[in-house]
Design an enzyme around this catalytic site. Structure first.
Site, PDB file in Angstrom:
ATOM      1  N   GLU A 184      16.845  -2.291 -19.869  1.00 48.37           N
ATOM      2  CA  GLU A 184      16.087  -3.299 -20.625  1.00 48.37           C
ATOM      3  C   GLU A 184      14.899  -3.818 -19.813  1.00 48.37           C
ATOM      4  O   GLU A 184      13.865  -4.189 -20.368  1.00 48.37           O
ATOM      5  CB  GLU A 184      16.983  -4.465 -21.057  1.00 48.37           C
ATOM      6  CG  GLU A 184      18.061  -4.101 -22.091  1.00 48.37           C
ATOM      7  CD  GLU A 184      17.532  -3.813 -23.510  1.00 48.37           C
ATOM      8  OE1 GLU A 184      16.304  -3.886 -23.743  1.00 48.37           O
ATOM      9  OE2 GLU A 184      18.370  -3.480 -24.374  1.00 48.37           O
ATOM     10  N   ASN A 238      12.602  -3.822 -29.815  1.00 44.03           N
ATOM     11  CA  ASN A 238      13.595  -2.817 -30.222  1.00 44.03           C
ATOM     12  C   ASN A 238      13.217  -1.407 -29.785  1.00 44.03           C
ATOM     13  O   ASN A 238      13.830  -0.446 -30.244  1.00 44.03           O
ATOM     14  CB  ASN A 238      13.793  -2.851 -31.747  1.00 44.03           C
ATOM     15  CG  ASN A 238      14.416  -4.155 -32.188  1.00 44.03           C
ATOM     16  OD1 ASN A 238      15.217  -4.730 -31.469  1.00 44.03           O
ATOM     17  ND2 ASN A 238      14.034  -4.627 -33.360  1.00 44.03           N
TER      18      ASN A 238
END
Ligand SMILES: NC(=O)c1ccc[n+]([C@@H]2O[C@H](COP(=O)([O-])OP(=O)(O)OC[C@H]3O[C@@H](n4cnc5c(N)ncnc54)[C@H](O)[C@@H]3O)[C@@H](O)[C@H]2O)c1
Length: 349
Positions: A184, A238
């Site tokens: 991430e 996303n």
């Protein structure tokens, strides 16, 4: 100590406080608030000692501080656990002048954030993120949730008053948690910070964690400040998640690994659709970080149906976040041929 703000219009919604040792100081963790008498601290089994140290520093300021240990990992994110927390908060006499602090990884901050947003219709909530994934993603941005027959299906958007990231705690993380969280963190670089990509490319997992976290947090804070409830631009976060969620759902591999695979797939789709020129360097960097670049054996039909169920589907068909270049994301409908090529790039089909 570094501070980053998440804003909501002209107001400060969340203050993010980062630095080495900040968790040991009540003044760094708690916003100034006259009238606060109690602090309720939720911890994970792995963060109970950190929570005890914090509680002692809070007690030294004249406030009471009590600790409730949650079940570890996803077992914390249930309505039953939330109810236990509410009953415990009843028993210690919490009022709306008081503060909830959740200390742990994303599971603890998701559950603690949910309880903080709902108990007495919302108490001041502070999230202390102790995993890399939590620090760069889960604790930032005000999404809270529990699992009800599917991941994160019941929850609310609610800004925590403060997010605290102790970089000295992150330095001590076991390698597996560091690698998972780096998916991430590097994603933030791919979508919005080419210098973060360069930092990881130069140093791999030895990249200085304080700088990695500060950069990734600034990316997410900026996106959330612009689009808190995901009406539009927040969707760029996303990147890698359309394929990633499907792989995670079907195979059960860890979220960070699935996102890594999803970013490789999205890189391949990007090169077809936008002419993105850094597909290979992106894939090599993901591999160099110790993350997977091909999916485990899965049924391609199961992946495609999981992708169609994904909430990102809309009337135009499947939408994906693609890159034109590092730092230049677009959100676009993709045709079935592109989707199949993206899946083939990670060994599916
Ligand atoms: N709200 C959001 O926007 C958002 C975004 C991404 C992920 N999430 C959620 O975050 C969760 C995943 O986060 P996670 O990976 O942090 O999971 P986690 O909270 O389950 O933590 C993983 C493991 O690390 C342990 N741990 C925590 N801090 C530690 C430390 N300092 N040292 C050693 N071990 C430690 C935990 O006890 C747990 O066993 C998922 O539930 C996911 O849905 C939420």
């Amino acid at each position: 100590v570094e501070r980053v703000l998440i804003t909501s219009g002209d107001d400060v919604a969340t203050e993010i406080v980062m630095g080495a040792g900040v968790i040991r100081s009540a003044g760094s963790v708690l916003p100034d608030r006259p009238g606060r008498r109690r602090v309720a601290v939720f911890a994970q089994p792995t963060t109970e000692n950190l929570a005890r140290g914090l509680a002692e520093s809070i007690v030294a300021t004249g406030c009471s501080a009590q600790i409730h240990v949650l079940p570890d990992r996803e077992a914390a994110k249930t309505l039953q656990v939330a109810e236990h927390c509410y009953l415990w908060l009843n028993s210690i006499g919490m009022t709306r002048a008081d503060t909830i602090v959740a200390v742990g990884g994303g599971a603890a901050t998701d559950l603690g954030g949910f309880v903080g947003a709902t108990y007495l219709r919302g108490l001041e909530t502070v999230l202390v993120a102790t995993t890399l994934l939590g620090a760069v993603d889960a604790a930032i941005g005000g999404k809270t949730a529990v699992n009800v027959g599917g991941k994160n299906l019941a929850g609310v958007f609610n800004h925590p008053a403060r997010v605290v990231i102790d970089t000295a705690v992150l330095e001590e993380l076991p390698a597996a948690l560091l690698i998972e969280g780096s998916a991430e963190a590097v994603k933030a670089g791919f979508i919005a910070d080419p210098e973060l990509v360069a930092l990881y490319t130069a140093h791999g997992q030895a990249a200085p964690i304080a700088e990695v976290v500060a950069r990734a947090v600034r990316v997410k804070a900026a996106v959330v400040s612009e689009d808190f409830t995901e009406q539009g631009s927040r969707a760029i976060l996303n990147y890698g998640h359309t394929v990633g969620h499907a792989v995670e759902h079907v195979s059960g591999i860890p979220h960070g690994h699935a996102v890594a695979i999803g970013m490789v797939a999205a890189g391949a789709a990007s090169s077809l659709v936008t002419g993105f020129g850094d597909e290979a360097p992106q894939r090599e960097l993901i591999a160099a970080l110790g993350l997977p670049i091909v999916a485990p054996p899965v049924d391609p039909a199961a992946i495609e149906s999981a992708m169609m169920l994904d909430k990102k589907r809309d009337a135009d068909g499947l939408r994906m976040v693609l890159l034109e270049a590092f730092g230049k994301p677009i959100v676009t409908a993709v045709d079935p041929t592109t989707v199949r090529a993206a899946l083939r790039a990670v060994g599916i089909g």
